[in-house]
Scaffold this motif. Sequence first.
Motif, mmCIF file in Angstrom:
data_model
loop_
_atom_site.group_PDB
_atom_site.id
_atom_site.type_symbol
_atom_site.label_atom_id
_atom_site.label_comp_id
_atom_site.label_asym_id
_atom_site.label_seq_id
_atom_site.Cartn_x
_atom_site.Cartn_y
_atom_site.Cartn_z
ATOM 1 N N UNK A 169 105.203 110.133 77.071
ATOM 2 C CA UNK A 169 105.345 108.910 77.711
ATOM 3 C C UNK A 169 104.222 108.027 78.320
ATOM 4 N N UNK A 170 103.353 108.930 79.110
ATOM 5 C CA UNK A 170 102.152 108.466 79.682
ATOM 6 C C UNK A 170 101.183 108.166 78.788
ATOM 7 N N UNK A 171 101.023 108.935 77.843
ATOM 8 C CA UNK A 171 100.056 108.299 76.711
ATOM 9 C C UNK A 171 100.371 107.051 76.004
ATOM 10 N N UNK A 231 109.551 108.380 85.120
ATOM 11 C CA UNK A 231 110.805 107.512 85.149
ATOM 12 C C UNK A 231 111.065 107.279 83.734
ATOM 13 N N UNK A 232 110.150 106.724 82.913
ATOM 14 C CA UNK A 232 110.803 106.431 81.489
ATOM 15 C C UNK A 232 111.148 107.283 80.897
ATOM 16 N N UNK A 233 110.646 108.806 80.775
ATOM 17 C CA UNK A 233 110.976 109.643 79.980
ATOM 18 C C UNK A 233 110.741 111.070 80.635
ATOM 19 N N UNK A 234 111.491 111.563 81.558
ATOM 20 C CA UNK A 234 111.332 112.735 82.350
ATOM 21 C C UNK A 234 111.044 113.990 81.540
ATOM 22 N N UNK A 235 111.654 114.097 80.273
ATOM 23 C CA UNK A 235 111.706 115.017 79.672
ATOM 24 C C UNK A 235 110.375 115.314 78.875
#
Length: 131
Positions: free
Chosen positions: A32-34, A23-27
Amino acid sequence: MHRTVGLRLNSKVSALLLADAVVDDPAHADDAARRLAGQRGRSLGAGLAEDGCDVLSALGGLGFEPRPDAQRRVLLHNCPFHALATRHTALVCGLNHAFLTGLLEGLGAADVDARLAPRPGACCVELNLPS
């Protein structure tokens, strides 16, 4: 009582983190997860530090089963994210490493180094204690 009581990490926590990253940064969801894992680790670590929690009790309370050894390492004998890590090892171990690095920062344990060190049947991260 430390905040880790009753807070056990598991694959659901990891899945929620991944969903937030998409959701935060789909690309760039992996980056973003790290980043989010590190932020959550820092936040949790800071709260635990306020409670007077040390590294070993924080890790134990989170379900990692930490055991120091004679080589100044802390081996983590349980992977709270094992179910997901068996299917997506590189991604989940990267998240775990980022989370633990953030946790150490939040706990004020900058002299403890988290590093990836995969071992069968255990957590992929080990900690190196200062000499």
